[in-house]
Write a protein that holds these residues in place. Structure first.
Motif, PDB file in Angstrom:
ATOM      1  N   ALA A  29     -23.322 -49.639 -53.959  1.00 37.94           N
ATOM      2  CA  ALA A  29     -22.948 -50.364 -55.176  1.00 37.94           C
ATOM      3  C   ALA A  29     -24.089 -50.433 -56.178  1.00 37.94           C
ATOM      4  O   ALA A  29     -23.864 -50.528 -57.390  1.00 37.94           O
ATOM      5  N   ALA A  30     -25.342 -50.331 -55.687  1.00 39.99           N
ATOM      6  CA  ALA A  30     -26.503 -50.427 -56.575  1.00 39.99           C
ATOM      7  C   ALA A  30     -26.728 -49.150 -57.388  1.00 39.99           C
ATOM      8  O   ALA A  30     -27.494 -49.167 -58.355  1.00 39.99           O
ATOM      9  N   VAL A  31     -26.076 -48.042 -56.993  1.00 38.40           N
ATOM     10  CA  VAL A  31     -26.334 -46.774 -57.687  1.00 38.40           C
ATOM     11  C   VAL A  31     -25.054 -46.175 -58.279  1.00 38.40           C
ATOM     12  O   VAL A  31     -25.015 -44.990 -58.612  1.00 38.40           O
ATOM     13  N   THR A  32     -24.032 -46.999 -58.423  1.00 37.98           N
ATOM     14  CA  THR A  32     -22.765 -46.496 -58.966  1.00 37.98           C
ATOM     15  C   THR A  32     -22.452 -47.096 -60.337  1.00 37.98           C
ATOM     16  O   THR A  32     -21.302 -47.129 -60.763  1.00 37.98           O
ATOM     17  N   GLY A  33     -23.491 -47.534 -61.037  1.00 38.71           N
ATOM     18  CA  GLY A  33     -23.270 -48.082 -62.371  1.00 38.71           C
ATOM     19  C   GLY A  33     -23.143 -47.020 -63.445  1.00 38.71           C
ATOM     20  O   GLY A  33     -22.961 -47.349 -64.618  1.00 38.71           O
ATOM     21  N   HIS A  34     -23.244 -45.769 -63.065  1.00 44.80           N
ATOM     22  CA  HIS A  34     -23.087 -44.668 -64.019  1.00 44.80           C
ATOM     23  C   HIS A  34     -22.257 -43.578 -63.340  1.00 44.80           C
ATOM     24  O   HIS A  34     -22.116 -43.550 -62.119  1.00 44.80           O
ATOM     25  N   GLU A  35     -21.716 -42.666 -64.137  1.00 44.60           N
ATOM     26  CA  GLU A  35     -20.925 -41.574 -63.579  1.00 44.60           C
ATOM     27  C   GLU A  35     -21.845 -40.478 -63.060  1.00 44.60           C
ATOM     28  O   GLU A  35     -22.720 -39.999 -63.784  1.00 44.60           O
ATOM     29  N   TRP A  36     -21.659 -40.099 -61.817  1.00 48.41           N
ATOM     30  CA  TRP A  36     -22.480 -39.053 -61.241  1.00 48.41           C
ATOM     31  C   TRP A  36     -22.074 -37.690 -61.796  1.00 48.41           C
ATOM     32  O   TRP A  36     -20.937 -37.479 -62.211  1.00 48.41           O
ATOM     33  N   LYS A  37     -23.023 -36.762 -61.768  1.00 50.98           N
ATOM     34  CA  LYS A  37     -22.745 -35.413 -62.243  1.00 50.98           C
ATOM     35  C   LYS A  37     -22.000 -34.608 -61.178  1.00 50.98           C
ATOM     36  O   LYS A  37     -22.056 -34.924 -59.983  1.00 50.98           O
ATOM     37  N   ARG A  38     -21.319 -33.568 -61.641  1.00 54.48           N
ATOM     38  CA  ARG A  38     -20.586 -32.715 -60.710  1.00 54.48           C
ATOM     39  C   ARG A  38     -21.548 -31.841 -59.904  1.00 54.48           C
ATOM     40  O   ARG A  38     -22.650 -31.512 -60.338  1.00 54.48           O
ATOM     41  N   GLN A  39     -21.076 -31.476 -58.738  1.00 54.96           N
ATOM     42  CA  GLN A  39     -21.877 -30.646 -57.850  1.00 54.96           C
ATOM     43  C   GLN A  39     -22.066 -29.249 -58.424  1.00 54.96           C
ATOM     44  O   GLN A  39     -21.194 -28.711 -59.101  1.00 54.96           O
ATOM     45  N   ARG A  40     -23.237 -28.668 -58.131  1.00 55.62           N
ATOM     46  CA  ARG A  40     -23.525 -27.277 -58.449  1.00 55.62           C
ATOM     47  C   ARG A  40     -23.952 -26.555 -57.175  1.00 55.62           C
ATOM     48  O   ARG A  40     -24.407 -27.189 -56.222  1.00 55.62           O
ATOM     49  N   THR A  41     -23.839 -25.242 -57.194  1.00 50.87           N
ATOM     50  CA  THR A  41     -24.282 -24.441 -56.064  1.00 50.87           C
ATOM     51  C   THR A  41     -25.668 -23.878 -56.335  1.00 50.87           C
ATOM     52  O   THR A  41     -26.143 -23.866 -57.461  1.00 50.87           O
ATOM     53  N   HIS A  42     -26.324 -23.434 -55.257  1.00 53.67           N
ATOM     54  CA  HIS A  42     -27.629 -22.784 -55.367  1.00 53.67           C
ATOM     55  C   HIS A  42     -27.520 -21.446 -54.658  1.00 53.67           C
ATOM     56  O   HIS A  42     -27.127 -21.381 -53.499  1.00 53.67           O
ATOM     57  N   HIS A  43     -27.849 -20.374 -55.367  1.00 54.88           N
ATOM     58  CA  HIS A  43     -27.691 -19.034 -54.814  1.00 54.88           C
ATOM     59  C   HIS A  43     -28.997 -18.540 -54.207  1.00 54.88           C
ATOM     60  O   HIS A  43     -30.084 -19.009 -54.543  1.00 54.88           O
ATOM     61  N   ALA A  44     -28.865 -17.575 -53.280  1.00 54.01           N
ATOM     62  CA  ALA A  44     -30.025 -17.064 -52.555  1.00 54.01           C
ATOM     63  C   ALA A  44     -31.065 -16.477 -53.492  1.00 54.01           C
ATOM     64  O   ALA A  44     -32.260 -16.491 -53.190  1.00 54.01           O
ATOM     65  N   ALA A  45     -30.628 -15.971 -54.637  1.00 56.15           N
ATOM     66  CA  ALA A  45     -31.578 -15.392 -55.599  1.00 56.15           C
ATOM     67  C   ALA A  45     -32.304 -16.454 -56.416  1.00 56.15           C
ATOM     68  O   ALA A  45     -33.117 -16.123 -57.283  1.00 56.15           O
ATOM     69  N   GLY A  46     -32.024 -17.734 -56.154  1.00 59.53           N
ATOM     70  CA  GLY A  46     -32.724 -18.813 -56.844  1.00 59.53           C
ATOM     71  C   GLY A  46     -31.986 -19.369 -58.039  1.00 59.53           C
ATOM     72  O   GLY A  46     -32.493 -20.283 -58.699  1.00 59.53           O
ATOM     73  N   HIS A  47     -30.797 -18.860 -58.349  1.00 59.82           N
ATOM     74  CA  HIS A  47     -30.047 -19.320 -59.509  1.00 59.82           C
ATOM     75  C   HIS A  47     -29.202 -20.541 -59.155  1.00 59.82           C
ATOM     76  O   HIS A  47     -28.637 -20.633 -58.063  1.00 59.82           O
ATOM     77  N   ILE A  48     -29.092 -21.472 -60.100  1.00 60.67           N
ATOM     78  CA  ILE A  48     -28.233 -22.641 -59.951  1.00 60.67           C
ATOM     79  C   ILE A  48     -26.937 -22.362 -60.685  1.00 60.67           C
ATOM     80  O   ILE A  48     -26.939 -21.974 -61.855  1.00 60.67           O
ATOM     81  N   GLY A  49     -25.803 -22.544 -60.002  1.00 61.33           N
ATOM     82  CA  GLY A  49     -24.506 -22.232 -60.578  1.00 61.33           C
ATOM     83  C   GLY A  49     -24.021 -23.304 -61.532  1.00 61.33           C
ATOM     84  O   GLY A  49     -24.657 -24.351 -61.719  1.00 61.33           O
ATOM     85  N   PRO A  50     -22.854 -23.079 -62.143  1.00 60.81           N
ATOM     86  CA  PRO A  50     -22.281 -24.055 -63.078  1.00 60.81           C
ATOM     87  C   PRO A  50     -21.663 -25.234 -62.333  1.00 60.81           C
ATOM     88  O   PRO A  50     -21.535 -25.230 -61.101  1.00 60.81           O
ATOM     89  N   ASP A  51     -21.282 -26.261 -63.074  1.00 56.80           N
ATOM     90  CA  ASP A  51     -20.588 -27.399 -62.476  1.00 56.80           C
ATOM     91  C   ASP A  51     -19.318 -26.930 -61.779  1.00 56.80           C
ATOM     92  O   ASP A  51     -18.590 -26.079 -62.288  1.00 56.80           O
ATOM     93  N   THR A  52     -19.047 -27.505 -60.609  1.00 57.82           N
ATOM     94  CA  THR A  52     -17.787 -27.217 -59.946  1.00 57.82           C
ATOM     95  C   THR A  52     -16.644 -27.843 -60.741  1.00 57.82           C
ATOM     96  O   THR A  52     -16.789 -28.943 -61.287  1.00 57.82           O
ATOM     97  N   PRO A  53     -15.484 -27.179 -60.829  1.00 56.58           N
ATOM     98  CA  PRO A  53     -14.357 -27.783 -61.544  1.00 56.58           C
ATOM     99  C   PRO A  53     -13.700 -28.915 -60.765  1.00 56.58           C
ATOM    100  O   PRO A  53     -12.959 -29.712 -61.329  1.00 56.58           O
ATOM    101  N   THR A  54     -14.011 -29.003 -59.470  1.00 56.94           N
ATOM    102  CA  THR A  54     -13.446 -30.052 -58.630  1.00 56.94           C
ATOM    103  C   THR A  54     -14.128 -31.386 -58.917  1.00 56.94           C
ATOM    104  O   THR A  54     -15.311 -31.433 -59.257  1.00 56.94           O
ATOM    105  N   ASP A  55     -13.393 -32.489 -58.783  1.00 58.94           N
ATOM    106  CA  ASP A  55     -13.980 -33.823 -58.947  1.00 58.94           C
ATOM    107  C   ASP A  55     -14.789 -34.156 -57.693  1.00 58.94           C
ATOM    108  O   ASP A  55     -14.394 -34.949 -56.852  1.00 58.94           O
ATOM    109  N   TRP A  56     -15.947 -33.510 -57.615  1.00 56.05           N
ATOM    110  CA  TRP A  56     -16.836 -33.616 -56.452  1.00 56.05           C
ATOM    111  C   TRP A  56     -18.212 -33.904 -57.015  1.00 56.05           C
ATOM    112  O   TRP A  56     -18.923 -33.017 -57.447  1.00 56.05           O
TER     113      TRP A  56
END
Length: 326
Positions: A29-56
């Motif tokens: 409850a102490a850390v839910t006062g704001h909307e969390w960001k959507r999950q992203r993936t991390h690829h083996a080549a070091g790249h960070i992917g885009p936001d997942t379209p799922t509400d995750w």
């Protein structure tokens, strides 16, 4: 004659300790006062992917460099995994993490929204033969928020401590009215961590292809240790974390530096920090002992592990590279 192969460890196992679900919910409850960001993936080549379209959605608690914006799980890179400002607001969970007898990579709170579901997928790096595991501590859940792992449906309960082999196919699905929130912990598998697993799981692991990482020891440099070379040569497979054969491929020149007491390697545009294991042997920060190296006076010894198997190779230092101060 037919040979009977040993049964592999179960794809899910409940670990020994249980935790105070009410305290975890209070800290949530102490850390839910704001909307969390959507999950992203991390690829083996070091790249960070885009936001997942799922509400995750994700709240990073332990991330590369302590970055509070890194919703991806990370991987080999230039920074150690350290606590974010969000973890400082959850002292009970911090105490739990401190008691896990293994090096930790990403720790995140993952919230799966009502009506959300992932696609069936595998996370191949969290495999026992790589020495990397993913652990869960549910905080908020309900019967309609489930994990389907390796064909079996699970609904783990608040305060429980679970391992799942997420290198096998899995999917999360929430058909209920409320968010499901788990603390998700990525760790290197050690024998001390395995001791928290059920005896049947440990027995199966003892005869399976499992990589146990060693508990790290301080990097105590002897006074007569040679300074670091300014450059070394590594095989391209040793720098490709999706490669199944790390000790293959052409030689790649790699620059070596020491910054803030840490050894860093730069190959092209990618930079990696090294984490000391023991006796001058290093793994990549953000990865397991599936790849380790030791820099000697005239060569680099590289080691590749797959479960119990270890292969090694010595690579000569490039001529006239010069050396940097250790």
């Amino acid at each position: 004659m037919t040979t009977t192969l040993p049964a592999p460890p179960a794809s899910a196992a409940r670990l020994g300790p249980a935790f105070d679900a009410a305290r975890l919910a209070h800290e949530l409850a102490a850390v839910t006062g704001h909307e969390w960001k959507r999950q992203r993936t991390h690829h083996a080549a070091g790249h960070i992917g885009p936001d997942t379209p799922t509400d995750w959605r994700v709240l990073p608690l332990h991330s590369p460099g302590g970055d509070p914006e890194r919703t991806d799980p990370g991987g080999p890179g230039p920074d150690d995994y350290t606590a974010t400002r969000w973890l400082h607001q959850m002292p009970y969970l911090q105490t739990i993490l401190d008691q896990i007898p293994a090096p930790l990579n990403a720790v995140r709170l993952l919230a799966l929204g009502p009506g959300a579901a992932s696609q069936p997928h595998c996370d191949p790096k969290y495999a026992l033969e790589h020495g990397m595991v993913r652990l869960h501590i549910p905080i908020v859940t309900h019967p309609d928020a489930v994990l389907i792992l390796d064909g079996t449906q699970h609904c783990w309960q608040p305060g429980e401590f679970w391992y799942g082999n997420f290198s096998r196919e899995h999917q999360v699905r929430n058909t209920g009215p409320a968010r499901r929130v788990h603390a998700v912990i990525d760790a290197l598998l050690t024998r001390e961590l395995a001791a928290l697993f059920p005896t049947t799981w440990q027995d199966a692991a003892a005869s399976s292809d499992v990589l146990y990482n060693r508990q790290p020891t301080p990097d105590r440099q002897p006074h007569n240790r040679l300074p670091l070379p300014a450059a070394i040569t590594l095989l391209s497979g040793f720098l490709d974390f999706a490669a199944d054969a790390p000790l293959t491929g052409p030689a790649v020149p790699v620059q070596v530096t020491r910054e803030d007491g840490r050894i860093r390697l730069q190959a092209g545009e990618r930079v990696f920090a090294l984490a000391h294991v023991t006796n001058g042997e290093y793994r990549y920060a953000g990865w397991s002992e599936q790849r380790t190296l030791r820099i000697g006076p005239d060569h680099v010894a590289v080691h590749a592990r797959h479960g119990r198997a270890v292969t090694s190779q010595q690579l000569p230092l490039p001529a006239a590279t010069g050396r940097t101060s250790a």
